[in-house]
Write an enzyme that holds these catalytic residues in place. Structure first.
Site, PDB file in Angstrom:
ATOM      1  N   TYR A 148       1.384  23.229  71.649  1.00 54.43           N
ATOM      2  CA  TYR A 148      -0.037  23.216  71.254  1.00 54.43           C
ATOM      3  C   TYR A 148      -0.817  24.268  72.055  1.00 54.43           C
ATOM      4  O   TYR A 148      -1.463  25.137  71.480  1.00 54.43           O
ATOM      5  CB  TYR A 148      -0.597  21.821  71.502  1.00 54.43           C
ATOM      6  CG  TYR A 148      -2.029  21.614  71.046  1.00 54.43           C
ATOM      7  CD1 TYR A 148      -2.354  21.588  69.691  1.00 54.43           C
ATOM      8  CD2 TYR A 148      -3.051  21.418  71.975  1.00 54.43           C
ATOM      9  CE1 TYR A 148      -3.664  21.371  69.278  1.00 54.43           C
ATOM     10  CE2 TYR A 148      -4.358  21.192  71.567  1.00 54.43           C
ATOM     11  CZ  TYR A 148      -4.659  21.167  70.213  1.00 54.43           C
ATOM     12  OH  TYR A 148      -5.954  20.950  69.800  1.00 54.43           O
ATOM     13  N   ASP A 209      -7.837   3.776  88.623  1.00 56.31           N
ATOM     14  CA  ASP A 209      -8.998   2.919  88.919  1.00 56.31           C
ATOM     15  C   ASP A 209     -10.137   3.164  87.931  1.00 56.31           C
ATOM     16  O   ASP A 209     -11.196   2.553  88.035  1.00 56.31           O
ATOM     17  CB  ASP A 209      -9.462   3.119  90.373  1.00 56.31           C
ATOM     18  CG  ASP A 209      -9.976   4.535  90.622  1.00 56.31           C
ATOM     19  OD1 ASP A 209      -9.959   5.346  89.669  1.00 56.31           O
ATOM     20  OD2 ASP A 209     -10.383   4.824  91.758  1.00 56.31           O
ATOM     21  N   THR A 213     -13.135  11.117  85.115  1.00 59.49           N
ATOM     22  CA  THR A 213     -14.218  11.300  84.139  1.00 59.49           C
ATOM     23  C   THR A 213     -13.750  12.123  82.936  1.00 59.49           C
ATOM     24  O   THR A 213     -12.832  12.931  83.036  1.00 59.49           O
ATOM     25  CB  THR A 213     -15.440  12.006  84.765  1.00 59.49           C
ATOM     26  OG1 THR A 213     -15.052  13.318  85.169  1.00 59.49           O
ATOM     27  CG2 THR A 213     -15.997  11.215  85.933  1.00 59.49           C
TER      28      THR A 213
HETATM   29  N1  LIG Z   1     -10.827  16.561  67.896  1.00 59.51           N
HETATM   30  C1  LIG Z   1     -10.890  17.205  69.041  1.00 59.51           C
HETATM   31  O1  LIG Z   1     -11.365  16.654  70.049  1.00 59.51           O
HETATM   32  C2  LIG Z   1     -10.400  18.638  69.138  1.00 59.51           C
HETATM   33  C3  LIG Z   1     -10.443  19.272  70.388  1.00 59.51           C
HETATM   34  C4  LIG Z   1      -9.992  20.578  70.499  1.00 59.51           C
HETATM   35  C5  LIG Z   1      -9.547  21.266  69.383  1.00 59.51           C
HETATM   36  N2  LIG Z   1      -9.520  20.645  68.184  1.00 59.51           N
HETATM   37  C6  LIG Z   1      -8.987  21.426  67.038  1.00 59.51           C
HETATM   38  O2  LIG Z   1      -9.751  21.180  65.880  1.00 59.51           O
HETATM   39  C7  LIG Z   1      -8.905  21.158  64.728  1.00 59.51           C
HETATM   40  C8  LIG Z   1      -9.105  19.852  63.976  1.00 59.51           C
HETATM   41  O3  LIG Z   1      -8.769  18.772  64.835  1.00 59.51           O
HETATM   42  P1  LIG Z   1      -8.944  17.242  64.403  1.00 59.51           P
HETATM   43  O4  LIG Z   1      -9.310  16.477  65.603  1.00 59.51           O
HETATM   44  O5  LIG Z   1      -9.785  17.175  63.194  1.00 59.51           O
HETATM   45  O6  LIG Z   1      -7.431  16.879  64.081  1.00 59.51           O
HETATM   46  P2  LIG Z   1      -6.792  16.225  62.767  1.00 59.51           P
HETATM   47  O7  LIG Z   1      -5.351  16.008  63.087  1.00 59.51           O
HETATM   48  O8  LIG Z   1      -7.588  15.080  62.306  1.00 59.51           O
HETATM   49  O9  LIG Z   1      -6.955  17.399  61.702  1.00 59.51           O
HETATM   50  C9  LIG Z   1      -6.019  18.431  61.535  1.00 59.51           C
HETATM   51  C10 LIG Z   1      -5.746  18.581  60.046  1.00 59.51           C
HETATM   52  O10 LIG Z   1      -4.841  19.666  59.845  1.00 59.51           O
HETATM   53  C11 LIG Z   1      -3.863  19.242  58.887  1.00 59.51           C
HETATM   54  N3  LIG Z   1      -2.671  20.058  59.123  1.00 59.51           N
HETATM   55  C12 LIG Z   1      -1.826  20.025  60.187  1.00 59.51           C
HETATM   56  N4  LIG Z   1      -0.881  20.951  60.034  1.00 59.51           N
HETATM   57  C13 LIG Z   1      -1.117  21.592  58.867  1.00 59.51           C
HETATM   58  C14 LIG Z   1      -0.466  22.650  58.170  1.00 59.51           C
HETATM   59  N5  LIG Z   1       0.631  23.244  58.647  1.00 59.51           N
HETATM   60  N6  LIG Z   1      -0.998  23.043  56.985  1.00 59.51           N
HETATM   61  C15 LIG Z   1      -2.100  22.449  56.467  1.00 59.51           C
HETATM   62  N7  LIG Z   1      -2.750  21.441  57.087  1.00 59.51           N
HETATM   63  C16 LIG Z   1      -2.260  21.023  58.268  1.00 59.51           C
HETATM   64  C17 LIG Z   1      -3.667  17.768  59.154  1.00 59.51           C
HETATM   65  O11 LIG Z   1      -3.097  17.067  58.087  1.00 59.51           O
HETATM   66  C18 LIG Z   1      -5.105  17.341  59.447  1.00 59.51           C
HETATM   67  O12 LIG Z   1      -5.792  16.986  58.267  1.00 59.51           O
HETATM   68  C19 LIG Z   1      -7.479  21.351  65.235  1.00 59.51           C
HETATM   69  O13 LIG Z   1      -7.120  22.703  65.068  1.00 59.51           O
HETATM   70  C20 LIG Z   1      -7.572  21.001  66.700  1.00 59.51           C
HETATM   71  O14 LIG Z   1      -6.616  21.711  67.461  1.00 59.51           O
HETATM   72  C21 LIG Z   1      -9.922  19.340  68.033  1.00 59.51           C
END
Ligand SMILES: NC(=O)c1ccc[n+]([C@@H]2O[C@H](COP(=O)([O-])OP(=O)(O)OC[C@H]3O[C@@H](n4cnc5c(N)ncnc54)[C@H](O)[C@@H]3O)[C@@H](O)[C@H]2O)c1
Length: 329
Positions: A148, A209, A213
């Site tokens: 990742y 504990d 944060t």
């Molecule tokens: N939620 C958070 O706190 C957070 C933090 C940092 C980064 N992000 C980034 O934001 C984006 C969305 O995250 P999220 O929390 O909504 O996650 P999520 O898992 O809910 O959404 C990711 C989506 O991508 C789809 N997906 C995965 N691989 C795929 C592929 N090869 N082709 C097509 N679709 C594919 C999944 O089915 C899913 O619907 C991601 O790229 C994640 O790395 C999210």
């Protein structure tokens, strides 16, 4: 509003963040194409949009080329929680890297502006708190999280090479911990874990504990920042940290979830995992200056709507809402 709607592609559009983004884009009159392979996303997340004339959903894996005509691309496709991205690490790297190459190639052909959902995980196990965008990170390239972290780092590299080499209009956001309705109930994150445990009347597991944060950004605040970044002048490429710098201890979060759900769940303590960071907090000085943005949703309000979502979701699975089931038990 122009009578010709802007055509926008959202990859990962059926996921947690993607579905909220699709909702906002449709509401403002864009013509939205949601692309998803439904690995962690759910059709239910966008079912309410399917009746909209300006929304369509396509099952597609972005590791394969996609030929569509759009004006803007938001690239969000990638599993985001360790449980999911470590399930098939090779596919995770492919999604980040080959997916980025495919989407950047599409943007280049169409001369379309393209957004990348990067992550605070590009900082790895940071030696600096909070992390400014200039911090280059401390990532283990061969560890179980590398699929990742390094995948997202390589995607950033590709975005900036397309920017320099092909003058592509890019926007890169490093997203920190975000929570809200439509989070995956089994993704192992602390907010969803606590809420699901509290609604089921199960003990809330607190590691260490509880003084470590975390900083939680409500999804509506995050999506607002993403839209502002996309609308910013083209020299605002990022990478920009997006998140909420308000820190809360994990113990405080557990107490708050118990109070807001009215649960009688006890809190049980478990040893702190070795790689559990003591602090995770974004430095959003740049985003505030460039986008005139900062999160506005208090944790209590964000949790209340997230709890209502999980209550409905668990209720659908058990018949009745989870809180009524818990009360009856
Ligand atoms: N939620 C958070 O706190 C957070 C933090 C940092 C980064 N992000 C980034 O934001 C984006 C969305 O995250 P999220 O929390 O909504 O996650 P999520 O898992 O809910 O959404 C990711 C989506 O991508 C789809 N997906 C995965 N691989 C795929 C592929 N090869 N082709 C097509 N679709 C594919 C999944 O089915 C899913 O619907 C991601 O790229 C994640 O790395 C999210």
């Amino acid at each position: 509003m122009s009578i010709v709607a802007k055509r926008v592609l959202v990859t990962g559009g059926a996921g947690f963040l993607g579905s909220h983004l699709c909702e906002r884009l449709v509401a403002r009159g864009d013509d939205v194409l949601c692309v998803d392979n439904y690995f962690t996303g759910r059709k239910d997340n966008v079912a309410h949009l399917l009746g909209e004339a300006h929304f369509e959903a396509l099952r597609h894996d972005i590791t394969h080329p996609l030929f569509v005509e759009v004006d803007e691309i938001y690239n969000l496709a990638c599993p985001a929680s360790p449980i999911h991205y470590q399930f098939d690490p090779v596919q995770t790297t492919k999604t980040s890297v080959i997916g980025a190459i495919n989407m950047l190639g599409l943007a280049k052909r169409l001369k379309a502006k393209i957004f990348q959902a990067s992550t605070s995980e590009v900082y790895g196990d940071p030696s600096l708190h909070p992390q400014p965008e200039t911090y280059r990170g401390n990532v283990n390239p061969i560890g179980p999280r590398a699929c990742y972290d390094e995948g997202k780092r390589c995607a950033e590299t590709l975005f900036f090479d397309y920017f320099r080499q092909h003058s592509l209009k890019i926007r890169v956001a490093r997203i920190f911990n975000t929570y809200g309705p439509r989070m995956h109930p089994d993704d192992g994150r602390v907010v969803s874990n606590f809420i699901v445990q509290a609604l089921k009347g199960a003990p809330l597991t607190l590691y260490g504990d509880g003084s470590q944060t975390r900083a939680f950004c409500f999804v509506d605040d995050l999506i607002e920042a993403v839209l502002r970044l996309m609308a910013a002048p083209d020299h605002v490429t990022g990478p920009l940290n997006l998140g909420n710098p308000q820190e809360t201890s994990v113990a405080e979060l557990a107490e708050l979830v118990i109070a807001l759900t009215g649960s009688r769940s006890p809190i049980i303590r478990r040893p702190l995992p070795v790689d559990d960071p003591v602090q995770r907090c974004p430095d959003i000085t740049e985003a505030t200056a460039l986008l005139a943005w900062q999160p506005t949703t208090p944790l209590k309000d964000g949790l209340t709507s997230t709890i209502a979502y999980f209550d409905r979701l668990l209720g659908d699975r058990t018949g009745g809402t989870a809180s009524t089931v818990t009360a009856a038990a």
